[in-house]
Scaffold this motif. Structure first.
Motif, PDB file in Angstrom:
ATOM      1  N   ARG A  97     -10.817  -5.233 -10.584  1.00  0.00           N
ATOM      2  CA  ARG A  97     -11.443  -5.000  -9.181  1.00  0.00           C
ATOM      3  C   ARG A  97     -12.813  -4.461  -9.942  1.00  0.00           C
ATOM      4  O   ARG A  97     -13.800  -4.048  -8.373  1.00  0.00           O
ATOM      5  CB  ARG A  97     -10.535  -4.116  -8.554  1.00  0.00           C
ATOM      6  CG  ARG A  97     -10.851  -3.400  -7.202  1.00  0.00           C
ATOM      7  CD  ARG A  97     -11.472  -3.798  -6.186  1.00  0.00           C
ATOM      8  NE  ARG A  97     -11.444  -3.491  -5.062  1.00  0.00           N
ATOM      9  CZ  ARG A  97     -12.713  -3.533  -4.899  1.00  0.00           C
ATOM     10  NH1 ARG A  97     -13.481  -4.122  -5.478  1.00  0.00           N
ATOM     11  NH2 ARG A  97     -13.334  -3.096  -3.313  1.00  0.00           N
ATOM     12  N   GLY A  98     -13.278  -3.468 -10.806  1.00  0.00           N
ATOM     13  CA  GLY A  98     -14.703  -3.242 -10.794  1.00  0.00           C
ATOM     14  C   GLY A  98     -15.195  -3.614 -11.972  1.00  0.00           C
ATOM     15  O   GLY A  98     -15.153  -4.529 -12.245  1.00  0.00           O
ATOM     16  N   THR A  99     -16.125  -3.688 -11.393  1.00  0.00           N
ATOM     17  CA  THR A  99     -17.548  -4.157 -12.642  1.00  0.00           C
ATOM     18  C   THR A  99     -17.196  -3.215 -14.665  1.00  0.00           C
ATOM     19  O   THR A  99     -16.363  -2.219 -14.017  1.00  0.00           O
ATOM     20  CB  THR A  99     -19.089  -3.340 -12.489  1.00  0.00           C
ATOM     21  OG1 THR A  99     -19.301  -1.985 -12.446  1.00  0.00           O
ATOM     22  CG2 THR A  99     -19.810  -4.216 -11.324  1.00  0.00           C
ATOM     23  N   SER A 100     -17.594  -3.306 -14.910  1.00  0.00           N
ATOM     24  CA  SER A 100     -17.263  -3.386 -16.493  1.00  0.00           C
ATOM     25  C   SER A 100     -16.133  -3.536 -16.611  1.00  0.00           C
ATOM     26  O   SER A 100     -15.675  -1.778 -17.302  1.00  0.00           O
ATOM     27  CB  SER A 100     -18.390  -1.406 -16.785  1.00  0.00           C
ATOM     28  OG  SER A 100     -19.469  -2.132 -16.556  1.00  0.00           O
ATOM     29  N   TRP A 101     -15.316  -4.153 -16.338  1.00  0.00           N
ATOM     30  CA  TRP A 101     -14.024  -4.077 -16.813  1.00  0.00           C
ATOM     31  C   TRP A 101     -13.157  -2.413 -16.364  1.00  0.00           C
ATOM     32  O   TRP A 101     -11.887  -2.150 -17.080  1.00  0.00           O
ATOM     33  CB  TRP A 101     -13.264  -4.026 -18.051  1.00  0.00           C
ATOM     34  CG  TRP A 101     -14.179  -6.009 -18.987  1.00  0.00           C
ATOM     35  CD1 TRP A 101     -14.357  -6.510 -18.075  1.00  0.00           C
ATOM     36  CD2 TRP A 101     -15.545  -4.909 -19.420  1.00  0.00           C
ATOM     37  NE1 TRP A 101     -15.549  -7.313 -19.244  1.00  0.00           N
ATOM     38  CE2 TRP A 101     -15.983  -6.807 -19.527  1.00  0.00           C
ATOM     39  CE3 TRP A 101     -16.628  -4.745 -20.070  1.00  0.00           C
ATOM     40  CZ2 TRP A 101     -17.010  -7.680 -19.996  1.00  0.00           C
ATOM     41  CZ3 TRP A 101     -17.247  -4.944 -21.199  1.00  0.00           C
ATOM     42  CH2 TRP A 101     -17.768  -5.999 -21.012  1.00  0.00           C
ATOM     43  N   SER A 102     -13.253  -2.608 -15.135  1.00  0.00           N
ATOM     44  CA  SER A 102     -12.616  -0.797 -14.819  1.00  0.00           C
ATOM     45  C   SER A 102     -11.768  -1.330 -13.287  1.00  0.00           C
ATOM     46  O   SER A 102     -12.189  -2.316 -13.066  1.00  0.00           O
ATOM     47  CB  SER A 102     -13.444  -0.220 -14.354  1.00  0.00           C
ATOM     48  OG  SER A 102     -14.522  -0.196 -12.866  1.00  0.00           O
ATOM     49  N   GLU A 129      -7.718   1.900  -9.951  1.00  0.00           N
ATOM     50  CA  GLU A 129      -7.964   1.955  -9.135  1.00  0.00           C
ATOM     51  C   GLU A 129      -8.149   0.756  -7.911  1.00  0.00           C
ATOM     52  O   GLU A 129      -8.458  -0.382  -9.212  1.00  0.00           O
ATOM     53  CB  GLU A 129     -10.009   2.786  -8.651  1.00  0.00           C
ATOM     54  CG  GLU A 129     -10.369   2.735  -7.331  1.00  0.00           C
ATOM     55  CD  GLU A 129     -12.075   3.147  -6.858  1.00  0.00           C
ATOM     56  OE1 GLU A 129     -12.675   2.603  -6.357  1.00  0.00           O
ATOM     57  OE2 GLU A 129     -12.357   4.042  -8.568  1.00  0.00           O
ATOM     58  N   GLY A 130      -7.835   0.313  -7.220  1.00  0.00           N
ATOM     59  CA  GLY A 130      -8.184  -1.008  -6.618  1.00  0.00           C
ATOM     60  C   GLY A 130      -6.277  -1.729  -6.815  1.00  0.00           C
ATOM     61  O   GLY A 130      -6.152  -2.492  -5.769  1.00  0.00           O
ATOM     62  N   GLN A 131      -5.223  -0.690  -7.022  1.00  0.00           N
ATOM     63  CA  GLN A 131      -4.219  -0.987  -7.436  1.00  0.00           C
ATOM     64  C   GLN A 131      -3.258  -1.587  -6.112  1.00  0.00           C
ATOM     65  O   GLN A 131      -3.428  -0.321  -5.233  1.00  0.00           O
ATOM     66  CB  GLN A 131      -3.352  -0.372  -7.802  1.00  0.00           C
ATOM     67  CG  GLN A 131      -1.521  -0.611  -7.998  1.00  0.00           C
ATOM     68  CD  GLN A 131      -1.018  -0.092  -9.482  1.00  0.00           C
ATOM     69  OE1 GLN A 131      -0.954   1.236  -9.083  1.00  0.00           O
ATOM     70  NE2 GLN A 131      -0.003  -0.551  -9.801  1.00  0.00           N
ATOM     71  N   GLY A 132      -3.175  -2.858  -5.690  1.00  0.00           N
ATOM     72  CA  GLY A 132      -2.583  -3.095  -4.652  1.00  0.00           C
ATOM     73  C   GLY A 132      -3.427  -3.857  -3.516  1.00  0.00           C
ATOM     74  O   GLY A 132      -2.838  -4.218  -2.543  1.00  0.00           O
ATOM     75  N   ARG A 138     -12.780  -9.333  -4.176  1.00  0.00           N
ATOM     76  CA  ARG A 138     -12.913  -8.128  -4.443  1.00  0.00           C
ATOM     77  C   ARG A 138     -13.022  -7.516  -5.420  1.00  0.00           C
ATOM     78  O   ARG A 138     -12.728  -6.782  -6.498  1.00  0.00           O
ATOM     79  CB  ARG A 138     -11.547  -7.455  -3.485  1.00  0.00           C
ATOM     80  CG  ARG A 138     -11.673  -6.668  -2.949  1.00  0.00           C
ATOM     81  CD  ARG A 138     -10.794  -6.057  -2.167  1.00  0.00           C
ATOM     82  NE  ARG A 138     -10.761  -4.880  -1.024  1.00  0.00           N
ATOM     83  CZ  ARG A 138     -10.118  -5.653   0.220  1.00  0.00           C
ATOM     84  NH1 ARG A 138      -9.569  -7.429  -0.216  1.00  0.00           N
ATOM     85  NH2 ARG A 138     -10.415  -5.348   1.303  1.00  0.00           N
ATOM     86  N   ILE A 139     -13.252  -9.127  -6.516  1.00  0.00           N
ATOM     87  CA  ILE A 139     -12.973  -9.711  -8.249  1.00  0.00           C
ATOM     88  C   ILE A 139     -14.797  -8.321  -8.210  1.00  0.00           C
ATOM     89  O   ILE A 139     -15.641  -9.004  -8.170  1.00  0.00           O
ATOM     90  CB  ILE A 139     -13.189 -10.383  -8.635  1.00  0.00           C
ATOM     91  CG1 ILE A 139     -11.691 -11.689  -8.016  1.00  0.00           C
ATOM     92  CG2 ILE A 139     -13.202  -9.981 -10.486  1.00  0.00           C
ATOM     93  CD1 ILE A 139     -11.629 -12.160  -7.924  1.00  0.00           C
TER      94      ILE A 139
END
Length: 148
Positions: A97-102, A129-132, A138-139
């Motif tokens: 979901r986030g940058t830096s594999w977060s 964060e972003g689960q669901g 959103r990648i």
């Protein structure tokens, strides 16, 4: 009775094979050119993860042969994804979901393609964060992994 049981077993095995086979999706070899692959053929792995702005290989695209912690131009803009990586070690891709594999993540197995993430309804399921949330648009980053 044995014949019916054997036939039912064979049909079940055939159905499972069809349901678990990689998606055959003939992709264009270069922007602006027609796909050179017959619809029934599966393109040979080339070691890349492909991502397009719009469903069905529409709009601009990005591709990577290794991990990327910041999708920059493709971040939060992808609606079509294809893992055309090589089978073996590091064949699956974790999409974060986030940058830096977060944040939360979802996995795309080697050879699999989701040509319309919005219609597919895939959601991030890993903890974070972003689960669901829907994966469509959103990648933020990805890692190649041995297995998901």
């Amino acid at each position: 009775m044995r014949i019916k049981r054997s036939l039912a077993t064979a049909l079940t095995a055939a159905a499972l094979t069809l349901l678990t086979a990689p998606v055959a999706d003939a992709r264009a070899a270069a922007p602006g050119t027609e796909a050179a692959v017959a619809p029934a053929a599966v393109p040979a792995p080339d070691g890349f993860l492909y991502a397009w702005e719009h469903p069905h290989a529409g709009g601009f695209h990005c591709k990577w042969s290794g991990p990327n912690g910041n999708w920059a131009g493709c971040q939060n803009k992808v609606s079509d994804i294809w893992n055309n990586g090589f089978p073996g070690r590091a064949e699956d891709v974790k999409l974060f979901r986030g940058t830096s594999w977060s944040g939360s993540w979802v996995c795309l197995h080697q050879g699999h393609s989701i040509p319309d993430l919005g219609a597919h309804g895939l959601r991030f399921f890993g903890p974070g964060e972003g689960q669901g949330e829907p994966v469509n648009d959103r990648i933020g980053s990805h890692l190649w992994v041995d297995a998901c």
